[in-house]
Design a protein around this motif. Structure first.
Motif, PDB file in Angstrom:
ATOM      1  N   UNK A   1       0.839  -1.195   0.000  1.00 57.05           N
ATOM      2  CA  UNK A   1       0.000   0.000   0.000  1.00 57.05           C
ATOM      3  C   UNK A   1       0.869   1.237   0.000  1.00 57.05           C
ATOM      4  N   UNK A   2       0.231   2.370  -0.233  1.00 56.08           N
ATOM      5  CA  UNK A   2       0.937   3.634  -0.179  1.00 56.08           C
ATOM      6  C   UNK A   2      -0.028   4.721   0.240  1.00 56.08           C
ATOM      7  N   UNK A   3       0.446   5.580   1.124  1.00 57.53           N
ATOM      8  CA  UNK A   3      -0.325   6.739   1.544  1.00 57.53           C
ATOM      9  C   UNK A   3      -0.046   7.882   0.582  1.00 57.53           C
ATOM     10  N   UNK A   4      -1.008   8.793   0.493  1.00 56.84           N
ATOM     11  CA  UNK A   4      -0.846   9.904  -0.452  1.00 56.84           C
ATOM     12  C   UNK A   4       0.263  10.872  -0.065  1.00 56.84           C
ATOM     13  N   UNK A   5       0.802  10.739   1.150  1.00 61.85           N
ATOM     14  CA  UNK A   5       1.889  11.637   1.531  1.00 61.85           C
ATOM     15  C   UNK A   5       3.242  11.122   1.047  1.00 61.85           C
ATOM     16  N   UNK A   6       3.227   9.931   0.465  1.00 58.63           N
ATOM     17  CA  UNK A   6       4.473   9.363  -0.052  1.00 58.63           C
ATOM     18  C   UNK A   6       4.389   9.237  -1.570  1.00 58.63           C
TER      19      UNK A   6
END
Lengths: 114, 113
Positions: B49-54
């Motif tokens: 997964x990935x958060x939008x801050x990365x």
């Protein structure tokens, strides 16, 4: 290995039958979900439970009735289903909270309505 | 209107090479993105997964890249292995949703020996 366990893996039922799908998780998650997936389509959300309370019902027909007896268990009661309800039913769980929580799926229960 | 799009229904790659699976989204409120792998007759298995801050997250052979300005993310698998052959779903959720993952239609990856 998934830590969300679903039973039965396969179910064949007539349109007048009453049956239930069961789901159990031991990850300490307080959010549990039912998704439905038809062949060659993505999963679609049906219900969400947070802290054992129904928080989302995506306009699912009343012939599907969810139940969350405790924080580890989730049931889906089925009654008077139609052949078009035949699909893979997926249970999932996650931490409670808005977004940012990974949802973990069980292996699914294949339902065939005859 | 499809909010998460996987425009390639299938992808074939040689073993050992890189597999690149793409996903586009339209909802700028999405802030968390996930990739799932699915074998026939099984439930989706969480991959990464990935958060939008990365803009990048790496886990072993799997790397997810996020380009927020283009509303595009991609999953790189290096090196690809025959066991990676499966359907890969991109999914997204927005702040304020509880579990309402929006899935793309999936890309079937075939890794040939």
């Amino acid at each position: 290995d998934t830590e969300v366990t679903q039973t039965p893996k396969h179910l064949v039922m007539g349109m007048t039958n009453k049956k239930s799908l069961k789901c159990e998780q031991h990850m300490g998650h307080r959010a549990m979900y039912w998704y439905k997936q038809k062949a060659k389509k993505p999963p679609e959300l049906m219900f969400v439970y947070s802290y054992e309370k129904l928080s989302i019902n995506e306009s699912v027909p009343s012939r599907f009735s969810p139940e969350c007896p405790n924080s580890s268990l989730l049931n889906l009661h089925l009654h008077a289903l139609q052949p078009e309800d035949s699909a893979l039913y997926l249970c999932a769980s996650s931490q409670v909270g808005y977004s940012g929580n990974t949802i973990y799926f069980g292996e699914g229960s294949w339902l065939t309505v005859v | 209107d499809q909010q998460v799009k996987q425009n390639s229904p299938s992808l074939s790659v040689q073993e050992g090479r890189i597999s690149i699976l793409n996903c586009d989204y339209t909802n700028s409120m999405f802030d968390y993105f996930l990739w799932y792998k699915k074998y026939p007759a099984e439930g989706p298995t969480f991959l990464i997964s990935i958060s939008s801050i990365k803009d990048k997250n790496e886990d072993g052979r799997f790397t997810v890249f996020l380009n927020k300005s283009a509303k595009h993310l991609s999953l790189h698998i290096v090196p690809s292995q025959p066991g990676d052959s499966a359907v890969y779903f991109c999914a997204a959720s927005d702040w304020g949703s509880q579990g309402n993952l929006i899935f793309g239609k999936g890309t079937k990856l075939s890794v040939k020996p």
